[in-house]
Enzyme design. Structure first.
Site, PDB file in Angstrom:
ATOM      1  N   SER A  33       0.853  -1.198   0.000  1.00 12.33           N
ATOM      2  CA  SER A  33       0.000   0.000   0.000  1.00 12.33           C
ATOM      3  C   SER A  33       0.882   1.240   0.000  1.00 12.33           C
ATOM      4  CB  SER A  33      -0.877   0.021   1.251  1.00 12.33           C
ATOM      5  OG  SER A  33      -1.555   1.247   1.359  1.00 12.33           O
TER       6      SER A  33
ATOM      7  N   TYR B 150      -1.759  -0.813  10.211  1.00 12.43           N
ATOM      8  CA  TYR B 150      -1.948  -1.173   8.792  1.00 12.43           C
ATOM      9  C   TYR B 150      -0.659  -0.875   8.016  1.00 12.43           C
ATOM     10  CZ  TYR B 150      -4.214  -1.053   4.141  1.00 12.43           C
ATOM     11  OH  TYR B 150      -4.569  -1.269   2.828  1.00 12.43           O
TER      12      TYR B 150
HETATM   13  N1  LIG Z   1      -8.682   0.083  -1.652  1.00 15.71           N
HETATM   14  C1  LIG Z   1      -7.589   0.804  -1.423  1.00 15.71           C
HETATM   15  O1  LIG Z   1      -7.627   2.051  -1.419  1.00 15.71           O
HETATM   16  C2  LIG Z   1      -6.290   0.131  -1.158  1.00 15.71           C
HETATM   17  C3  LIG Z   1      -5.140   0.930  -1.083  1.00 15.71           C
HETATM   18  C4  LIG Z   1      -3.917   0.336  -0.845  1.00 15.71           C
HETATM   19  C5  LIG Z   1      -3.834  -1.040  -0.678  1.00 15.71           C
HETATM   20  N2  LIG Z   1      -4.958  -1.790  -0.753  1.00 15.71           N
HETATM   21  C6  LIG Z   1      -4.805  -3.230  -0.567  1.00 15.71           C
HETATM   22  O2  LIG Z   1      -5.391  -3.909  -1.665  1.00 15.71           O
HETATM   23  C7  LIG Z   1      -5.876  -5.169  -1.231  1.00 15.71           C
HETATM   24  C8  LIG Z   1      -7.336  -5.318  -1.606  1.00 15.71           C
HETATM   25  O3  LIG Z   1      -8.059  -4.257  -0.996  1.00 15.71           O
HETATM   26  P1  LIG Z   1      -9.547  -3.899  -1.436  1.00 15.71           P
HETATM   27  O4  LIG Z   1      -9.662  -2.439  -1.329  1.00 15.71           O
HETATM   28  O5  LIG Z   1      -9.871  -4.587  -2.689  1.00 15.71           O
HETATM   29  O6  LIG Z   1     -10.341  -4.559  -0.216  1.00 15.71           O
HETATM   30  P2  LIG Z   1     -11.892  -4.964  -0.157  1.00 15.71           P
HETATM   31  O7  LIG Z   1     -12.246  -4.942   1.300  1.00 15.71           O
HETATM   32  O8  LIG Z   1     -12.666  -4.131  -1.079  1.00 15.71           O
HETATM   33  O9  LIG Z   1     -11.890  -6.467  -0.664  1.00 15.71           O
HETATM   34  C9  LIG Z   1     -11.140  -7.406   0.077  1.00 15.71           C
HETATM   35  C10 LIG Z   1     -11.596  -8.820  -0.180  1.00 15.71           C
HETATM   36  O10 LIG Z   1     -10.864  -9.629   0.761  1.00 15.71           O
HETATM   37  C11 LIG Z   1     -11.781 -10.456   1.449  1.00 15.71           C
HETATM   38  N3  LIG Z   1     -11.282 -10.772   2.788  1.00 15.71           N
HETATM   39  C12 LIG Z   1     -11.326 -10.005   3.890  1.00 15.71           C
HETATM   40  N4  LIG Z   1     -10.824 -10.670   4.939  1.00 15.71           N
HETATM   41  C13 LIG Z   1     -10.430 -11.889   4.453  1.00 15.71           C
HETATM   42  C14 LIG Z   1      -9.851 -13.029   5.050  1.00 15.71           C
HETATM   43  N5  LIG Z   1      -9.577 -13.089   6.354  1.00 15.71           N
HETATM   44  N6  LIG Z   1      -9.588 -14.088   4.271  1.00 15.71           N
HETATM   45  C15 LIG Z   1      -9.889 -14.058   2.939  1.00 15.71           C
HETATM   46  N7  LIG Z   1     -10.450 -13.029   2.326  1.00 15.71           N
HETATM   47  C16 LIG Z   1     -10.717 -11.949   3.085  1.00 15.71           C
HETATM   48  C17 LIG Z   1     -13.095  -9.705   1.474  1.00 15.71           C
HETATM   49  O11 LIG Z   1     -14.191 -10.577   1.672  1.00 15.71           O
HETATM   50  C18 LIG Z   1     -13.075  -9.032   0.102  1.00 15.71           C
HETATM   51  O12 LIG Z   1     -13.645  -9.864  -0.884  1.00 15.71           O
HETATM   52  C19 LIG Z   1      -5.608  -5.220   0.269  1.00 15.71           C
HETATM   53  O13 LIG Z   1      -4.368  -5.856   0.501  1.00 15.71           O
HETATM   54  C20 LIG Z   1      -5.516  -3.766   0.649  1.00 15.71           C
HETATM   55  O14 LIG Z   1      -4.764  -3.570   1.832  1.00 15.71           O
HETATM   56  C21 LIG Z   1      -6.193  -1.249  -0.986  1.00 15.71           C
END
Ligand SMILES: NC(=O)c1ccc[n+]([C@@H]2O[C@H](COP(=O)([O-])OP(=O)(O)OC[C@H]3O[C@@H](n4cnc5c(N)ncnc54)[C@H](O)[C@@H]3O)[C@@H](O)[C@H]2O)c1
Length: 266
Positions: free
Chosen positions: A143, A156
């Site tokens: 991230s 985080y």
């Molecule tokens: N959205 C952002 O702005 C952003 C920014 C930087 C990094 N990220 C990273 O990108 C990745 C995806 O984020 P996102 O925004 O798509 O998240 P999201 O919450 O929209 O989707 C995450 C998915 O992971 C699943 N999940 C949650 N806990 C889980 C577990 N214990 N086991 C298996 N699956 C699980 C959820 O059910 C969901 O389908 C993450 O690593 C997040 O830290 C996101």
């Protein structure tokens, strides 16, 4: 021929958000995708939709904070398709928006289990297969938060910083076995994770997030998926140990970019 034709890709957190777009994108590039998530109904129907669209996909319920679940997910890929070429350690949760001393021990333990231990579990399960095969590509989701500070997100950010460090270590250690390990650092992306953060912490964040990104908007999950496809593919054959920022310039800028002048039309 797709960019990932016939490769076997395991993606965690693939039922929604960035992981779902990675699964769809990799399947569209010819990969056979194995999708893991705790959201079993949604994951199953998304995998079915990929298959209905002509792709190859299967879903397995998987809580990435359980090493036996993660082992079973990797085992399912190998049992079904005979190998694992790509592992995307994507699943994570957002617990933050509070000073670190207000975080509870339970919140800390949960965040570290889902966001960090999961990466160890995935790599531990996939690496022996990749070593036997003589190659593979691991993409870890880090991230922008692992690069810059933001009030309330120490835990985080700590997990994401550790993921980048593990990525470099594994790239060095397993390069001679043909295994590439890279990470991606997204900026703010329009996903359910951020819908939840807005619901919990306030709608003012939407404007703030736009201001934080010099490109003038937040990102789309398919823009992160495109980076994952590239890193997983043979086109990135000489790329390992990097963190690819997909962040609209967020980490290149101070927190808010002041408008010192109005750009002139040329
Ligand atoms: N959205 C952002 O702005 C952003 C920014 C930087 C990094 N990220 C990273 O990108 C990745 C995806 O984020 P996102 O925004 O798509 O998240 P999201 O919450 O929209 O989707 C995450 C998915 O992971 C699943 N999940 C949650 N806990 C889980 C577990 N214990 N086991 C298996 N699956 C699980 C959820 O059910 C969901 O389908 C993450 O690593 C997040 O830290 C996101």
């Amino acid at each position: 021929m797709g960019r990932l034709q016939d490769k076997v890709a395991v993606i965690t957190g693939a039922a929604d958000g960035i992981g779902l777009y990675i699964a769809r994108g990799m399947a569209a590039e010819g990969a056979r995708v194995v999708m893991g998530d705790i959201a079993a109904d949604k994951g199953r129907s998304e995998a079915e939709a990929i298959v209905a669209g002509g792709g190859t996909a299967l879903f397995r319920p998987c809580d990435v904070s359980s090493h036996s679940d993660v082992e079973a997910l990797i085992a399912a890929a190998v049992a079904e398709y005979g190998r694992i070429d790509i592992l995307v350690n994507n699943a994570a949760i957002a617990i933050g928006g509070m000073p670190i001393h207000d975080m509870t021990y339970d919140q800390w333990d949960k965040l570290i289990a889902v966001n960090l231990s999961s990466v160890f579990y995935g790599c531990k399960a996939a690496l022996p297969h990749m070593i036997d095969q003589g190659g593979g590509s691991i993409v870890n989701m880090a991230s922008a938060q692992g690069h810059v500070g933001l009030d309330g997100w120490t835990a985080y950010a700590g997990a994401k910083g550790a993921i980048m460090s593990m990525t470099r270590q594994m790239a060095v250690e397993f390069g001679k076995q043909g295994i590439r390990v890279n990470s991606i650092s997204p900026g703010t992306i329009a996903t359910p994770m951020n819908d939840q953060v807005v619901a919990e912490l306030g709608s003012h964040l939407t404007d703030t997030w736009v201001k934080m990104h010099p490109i003038g908007r937040i990102g789309r999950p398919e823009e992160v998926a495109e980076a994952a496809i590239y890193l997983a593919s043979d086109m990135a054959g000489f790329t390992t140990g990097i963190d690819l920022k997909v962040d609209g310039g967020l980490t290149a800028a101070p927190r808010f970019v002041p408008e010192f002048y109005t750009p002139q039309d040329s």
